[in-house]
Design a protein around this motif. Structure first.
Motif, mmCIF file in Angstrom:
data_model
loop_
_atom_site.group_PDB
_atom_site.id
_atom_site.type_symbol
_atom_site.label_atom_id
_atom_site.label_comp_id
_atom_site.label_asym_id
_atom_site.label_seq_id
_atom_site.Cartn_x
_atom_site.Cartn_y
_atom_site.Cartn_z
ATOM 1 N N THR A 36 -17.151 5.290 -14.688
ATOM 2 C CA THR A 36 -16.256 3.959 -13.473
ATOM 3 C C THR A 36 -17.690 3.362 -14.830
ATOM 4 O O THR A 36 -16.741 2.150 -14.682
ATOM 5 C CB THR A 36 -17.509 3.904 -12.406
ATOM 6 O OG1 THR A 36 -18.221 4.623 -12.406
ATOM 7 C CG2 THR A 36 -16.243 4.475 -11.290
ATOM 8 N N GLU A 44 -15.898 0.819 -17.982
ATOM 9 C CA GLU A 44 -15.395 0.485 -18.081
ATOM 10 C C GLU A 44 -15.759 -0.687 -16.971
ATOM 11 O O GLU A 44 -15.296 -1.989 -17.337
ATOM 12 C CB GLU A 44 -13.386 1.052 -16.242
ATOM 13 C CG GLU A 44 -12.907 -0.134 -16.157
ATOM 14 C CD GLU A 44 -12.094 -1.050 -17.164
ATOM 15 O OE1 GLU A 44 -11.416 -1.519 -17.270
ATOM 16 O OE2 GLU A 44 -11.598 1.049 -18.251
ATOM 17 N N LEU A 45 -17.027 -0.802 -16.554
ATOM 18 C CA LEU A 45 -17.598 -2.266 -15.969
ATOM 19 C C LEU A 45 -17.960 -2.436 -17.174
ATOM 20 O O LEU A 45 -17.817 -4.026 -17.112
ATOM 21 C CB LEU A 45 -18.910 -1.456 -15.265
ATOM 22 C CG LEU A 45 -19.379 -2.405 -14.037
ATOM 23 C CD1 LEU A 45 -18.223 -2.371 -13.184
ATOM 24 C CD2 LEU A 45 -20.320 -1.897 -12.615
ATOM 25 N N TYR A 104 -15.198 -6.643 -8.303
ATOM 26 C CA TYR A 104 -15.084 -5.324 -9.568
ATOM 27 C C TYR A 104 -15.241 -4.177 -8.872
ATOM 28 O O TYR A 104 -15.465 -3.372 -9.580
ATOM 29 C CB TYR A 104 -15.969 -6.334 -10.895
ATOM 30 C CG TYR A 104 -15.239 -7.063 -11.379
ATOM 31 C CD1 TYR A 104 -14.170 -6.569 -12.103
ATOM 32 C CD2 TYR A 104 -15.434 -8.981 -11.195
ATOM 33 C CE1 TYR A 104 -13.269 -7.108 -12.911
ATOM 34 C CE2 TYR A 104 -14.497 -9.176 -11.666
ATOM 35 C CZ TYR A 104 -14.224 -9.122 -12.722
ATOM 36 O OH TYR A 104 -12.525 -9.558 -13.343
ATOM 37 N N THR A 123 -13.053 -1.789 -10.437
ATOM 38 C CA THR A 123 -13.271 -1.066 -11.123
ATOM 39 C C THR A 123 -12.099 0.473 -11.392
ATOM 40 O O THR A 123 -12.196 1.464 -11.720
ATOM 41 C CB THR A 123 -14.973 -0.991 -11.716
ATOM 42 O OG1 THR A 123 -15.291 -1.674 -11.730
ATOM 43 C CG2 THR A 123 -14.948 0.878 -12.687
#
Length: 422
Positions: free
Chosen positions: A230, A233-234, A310, A314
């Motif tokens: 994760t 991607e963040l 988000y 995400t």
């Protein structure tokens, strides 16, 4: 031949001149002048098991020091303040150190209980968890613009204790503090000390540590695995994400939620990585770490809404939840948000954050449609995170409408206050 010799003599004179100039620039006097622009701050903290007070010393050293420091102590937590050249002005302590070496000492009450009865700072016989930016109060200085600081943090504990903070240690176990852009450097973020266990990995360039008191029920490795798919991607949305991250976890009686800090966060050990409503408290707090923004008196919904949106986005983008589950989550948040139609308040509650998340989703969709897929809300929040600091509705709306290239009725005050539909 003669002209060659003359040219060689000229060349030697030029080289000699350059050498003399170089020696002059690195003379002891010049070196001393350069050193006058830097002074050292040594923070020393003594932690004793069972004593909920930490003994703190702030020592300054250097041929030039700030002419005045104003320390904004909390009278309920900072006590027994001693040192030379101190003046009390209400809840402020003015310190006028003399060049060379000066220090101030005080005691800091570690235990802090929230209104829920849970702690967000606690000392036990086996460990302590606290925020260093509460331990060391905010400090404003009066000094030459050319004067900068170097800072270290030393934490003295029992021999079988270990201490972690979101900073690198040197070979002696001393934290080397970094705070780019700040002339007076002080420690910030969460710290854990005691008989603790940790897991560490470098995830997409971020040195990530998950630490908790020794014991059962703390998912250190699970958390690292979750972040491995994760966090990258963040970081696409928040490229300014810190290169060092500390996640502190603990069970009761600590606060049963998450709290972000500088390059760090606290998360209760019982919080799931993904909640039943398909959001993630862990990702929510990581967005706070990545943005470093705060709202003004009516814009906390923007800060909390971005974090919640988000966390959901995400998970969708990384395949943690399906598109169907994603849409269900938005529908549930929309229903919850009806309880608080007005977003323009000082503090964002659960229903306000829920409605804010849905509004941001609408803004995202509107930007993508208006720009024909060339831009999205990502562009807006990336810009906010790059600037950090305070966010206002005016600033957020300007960035969003610039990305869309058109007005956005979802960001009109009458809509945000719940007085009309877009």
């Amino acid at each position: 031949m003669l002209h060659i010799l003359k040219a060689w003599r000229s060349c030697k004179l030029v080289i000699l001149g350059l050498l003399l100039a170089s020696l002059n620039s690195w003379s002891p006097a010049a070196y001393a002048d350069k050193n006058k622009s830097v002074y050292d701050i040594d923070y020393r903290v003594q932690l004793d098991p069972g004593d909920d007070f930490a003994q703190v010393t702030i020592a300054l050293s250097g041929s030039a020091l700030p002419s005045q420091l104003t320390l904004h102590f909390n009278p309920e937590r900072h006590i027994d303040i001693t040192g030379e050249h101190l003046t009390q002005k209400g809840d402020r302590t003015v310190w006028q150190p003399e060049p060379g070496r000066a220090q101030i000492t005080y005691r800091f009450k570690i235990d802090e209980k929230r209104s829920s009865g849970r702690y967000d700072s606690l000392m036990t016989e086996r460990w302590t968890i606290l925020r260093t930016d509460k331990l060391i109060p905010p400090v404003s200085t009066r000094a030459s613009k050319s004067l900068k600081s170097r800072a270290t943090l030393r934490v003295n504990t029992p021999k079988n204790w270990n201490t972690l903070a979101p900073y690198a240690k040197d070979e002696h176990g001393v934290f080397q503090l970094k705070d780019p852009g700040r002339r007076f450097v002080r420690p910030k973020g969460w710290m854990i000390s005691g008989r603790i266990g940790s897991r560490q990995d470098v995830i997409d360039g971020t040195d990530t540590v998950v630490a908790a008191p020794l014991g059962k029920g703390v998912r250190r490795q699970d958390t690292l695995a979750f972040l491995s798919w994760t966090l990258p991607e963040l970081k696409k949305v928040f490229p300014e994400f810190p290169q060092k991250l500390l996640i502190v976890m603990a069970g009761d009686p600590m606060w049963r939620g998450g709290l972000s800090g500088t390059r760090s966060l606290f998360m209760h050990a019982d919080r799931p990585l993904i909640s039943g409503n398909r959001t993630s408290s862990m990702l929510h707090e990581l967005v706070h770490v990545g943005t470093g923004i705060r709202g003004d008196k009516e814009s906390d919904w923007i800060v909390e809404g971005i974090a919640e949106y988000y966390s959901l986005e995400t998970l969708r983008r990384t395949g943690g939840i399906s598109e169907r589950r994603y849409q269900q989550a938005l529908e549930e948040l929309a229903d919850w948000g009806k309880e608080s139609p007005n977003l323009l308040v000082r503090r964002s509650s659960g229903p306000i954050t829920a409605r804010a998340t849905v509004v941001l989703h609408q803004v995202d969709q509107a930007i993508q449609k208006a720009s024909k897929g060339q831009r999205s809300l990502d562009n807006v929040v990336t810009a906010l995170a790059a600037n950090r600091g305070e966010v206002t509705l005016q600033k957020f709306r300007a960035l969003a409408e610039e990305a869309a290239g058109a007005p956005l009725p979802q960001l009109e005050r009458t809509f945000l206050s719940g007085k009309k539909k877009p």
